[in-house]
Write an enzyme that holds these catalytic residues in place. Structure first.
Site, mmCIF file in Angstrom:
data_model
loop_
_atom_site.group_PDB
_atom_site.id
_atom_site.type_symbol
_atom_site.label_atom_id
_atom_site.label_comp_id
_atom_site.label_asym_id
_atom_site.label_seq_id
_atom_site.Cartn_x
_atom_site.Cartn_y
_atom_site.Cartn_z
ATOM 1 N N GLY A 110 1.419 7.827 -3.265
ATOM 2 C CA GLY A 110 2.388 8.130 -2.188
ATOM 3 C C GLY A 110 3.601 8.879 -3.253
ATOM 4 O O GLY A 110 4.688 8.263 -4.143
ATOM 5 N N GLY B 99 5.573 3.883 0.477
ATOM 6 C CA GLY B 99 5.662 4.593 1.938
ATOM 7 C C GLY B 99 4.529 4.307 3.118
ATOM 8 O O GLY B 99 4.685 3.749 2.842
ATOM 9 N N GLU C 236 -2.663 -1.649 -1.514
ATOM 10 C CA GLU C 236 -1.178 -1.400 -0.479
ATOM 11 C C GLU C 236 -0.978 -2.653 0.018
ATOM 12 O O GLU C 236 -0.448 -3.505 0.104
ATOM 13 C CB GLU C 236 -1.257 -0.017 0.103
ATOM 14 C CG GLU C 236 -1.600 1.141 -1.082
ATOM 15 C CD GLU C 236 -0.532 2.485 -0.287
ATOM 16 O OE1 GLU C 236 -0.687 3.473 -0.880
ATOM 17 O OE2 GLU C 236 -1.156 2.212 1.042
HETATM 18 C C1 5RP Z 1 -1.341 6.792 0.217
HETATM 19 C C2 5RP Z 1 0.397 6.106 1.504
HETATM 20 C C3 5RP Z 1 1.426 6.461 0.940
HETATM 21 O O1 5RP Z 1 2.389 5.480 0.764
HETATM 22 C C4 5RP Z 1 1.677 7.549 2.077
HETATM 23 O O2 5RP Z 1 0.480 8.484 2.355
HETATM 24 C C5 5RP Z 1 3.308 7.845 2.487
HETATM 25 O O3 5RP Z 1 3.198 8.978 1.561
HETATM 26 P P1 5RP Z 1 3.817 10.284 0.762
HETATM 27 O O4 5RP Z 1 5.104 9.339 0.518
HETATM 28 O O5 5RP Z 1 3.718 11.644 -0.401
HETATM 29 O O6 5RP Z 1 5.248 11.038 2.524
HETATM 30 O O7 5RP Z 1 -0.112 5.382 2.231
HETATM 31 O O8 5RP Z 1 -1.899 6.070 0.240
#
Ligand code: 5RP
Length: 232
Positions: A45, A100, A121
Site C-alpha cells: 500500500g 498500512g 500481509e
Molecule cells: C494492501 C493493504 C494496504 O495496507 C491498505 O490497502 C492501505 O493502503 P494505503 O496505505 O495505500 O492507504 O492492505 O493490501
C-alpha cells in the site's frame, strides 16, 4: 554486476497518493525506528511504500545494513529500485513489520487488502514479534465494514461454492474484484481470485468463520493480532 538503467529505475507508486502529507509523517516515524542489522517485514500500500522510501534515505545516508521481507511484487520491485536487499520467511523471521490498513476499529481490528496482498500481509504480521500499523486519520472507524468491503482471496474453482457459503454468513453484497489493465477478474500473486464482501455487522468470530470455508485462502479481516497503531 549492475543492470544498465531501465524501467525499474523510473518506477514510482503509479497513482496519486491520497493524504500524502499525513502518510509521510508516519512514514518518517517508522524510518526513525529502524536499527542497523534488522530484518523488516514490509507491508503493502501507499503508506508502507512511503515508509520504505524514508527508510531507503537512512540506508543511503547512514550506511544502515538491513534486509526486507516484502509482502507484494510492487514492494519487492521498490526494494530493488532503492537498493534494499530482500530475503524471505523461509530463512529469516522479521524483527518487526510495518504495514498500512484500510479500516481500524476501536478494538484494533483491521480490514486490509485493498491492494490484494492480504495473504502475505497476514503471514508477515503473524510471523513478527511486533507490527506497527501506520494509518492516516481516514482509516479510523467506529465499526469495521463502514467504508470498505472485506476482501477474500479464493481458489478460482471454489468461486461458486464460496459465494454460497458467504451468503449463509449474512453478507449483504458480494463482488468479484475486476482487473484494470486486463480483461476479466484480478488474479492475485498466488494465482487466485478476490471477492469483495460487504457485511452489515462483523462479529468477533467472522475471521475464523470465513477462513473455515473450503476454498478460502485468506481474508483481509485481522482480529486480535499483536499490533500497535501509529497515527500522524
Ligand atoms: C494492501 C493493504 C494496504 O495496507 C491498505 O490497502 C492501505 O493502503 P494505503 O496505505 O495505500 O492507504 O492492505 O493490501
Amino acid at each position: 554486476m549492475k543492470w544498465e538503467e531501465g524501467l525499474i529505475d523510473s518506477l514510482g507508486w503509479g497513482k496519486d497518493i491520497t493524504r500524502r502529507e499525513e502518510k509521510e509523517k508516519v512514514a518518517a516515524t517508522i524510518a526513525g525506528m529502524v536499527k542497523d542489522g534488522e530484518i523488516l517485514g514490509v507491508g503493502s500500500g501507499s503508506t508502507a511504500y512511503l515508509a520504505l522510501l524514508k527508510i531507503a534515505e537512512r540506508v543511503k545516508e547512514e550506511g544502515l545494513c538491513i534486509q526486507a521481507i516484502p509482502t507484494s511484487l510492487e514492494i519487492t520491485m521498490a526494494c530493488a529500485r532503492l537498493g534494499i536487499p530482500v530475503t524471505g520467511l523461509e530463512g529469516h523471521r522479521p524483527d518487526w513489520t510495518f504495514d498500512g490498513a484500510d479500516e481500524i476499529d476501536p478494538y484494533l481490528s483491521l480490514i486490509k487488502g485493498r491492494g490484494g496482498a492480504m495473504f502475505k500481509e497476514k503471514l508477515l504480521i503473524s510471523s513478527s514479534p511486533k507490527t506497527f500499523i501506520i494509518a492516516d486519520s481516514s482509516k479510523m472507524v467506529s465499526r469495521l465494514g463502514m467504508n470498505f468491503p472485506v476482501p477474500i482471496e479464493i481458489f478460482p474453482q471454489a468461486f461458486t461454492y464460496v459465494e454460497q457459503a458467504l451468503k449463509k454468513l449474512s453478507s449483504r453484497e458480494i463482488n468479484l474484484r475486476m482487473a484494470e489493465g486486463k480483461d476479466g477478474p484480478i488474479i492475485t500473486e498466488n494465482g487466485n481470485l478476490i471477492l469483495d464482501v460487504w457485511f452489515d455487522s462483523i462479529p468477533d468470530t467472522m475471521e475464523r468463520d470465513i477462513k473455515q470455508i473450503t476454498g478460502v485462502i485468506e481474508s483481509g479481516l485481522f482480529m486480535g493480532y499483536k499490533i500497535e497503531i501509529l497515527n500522524p
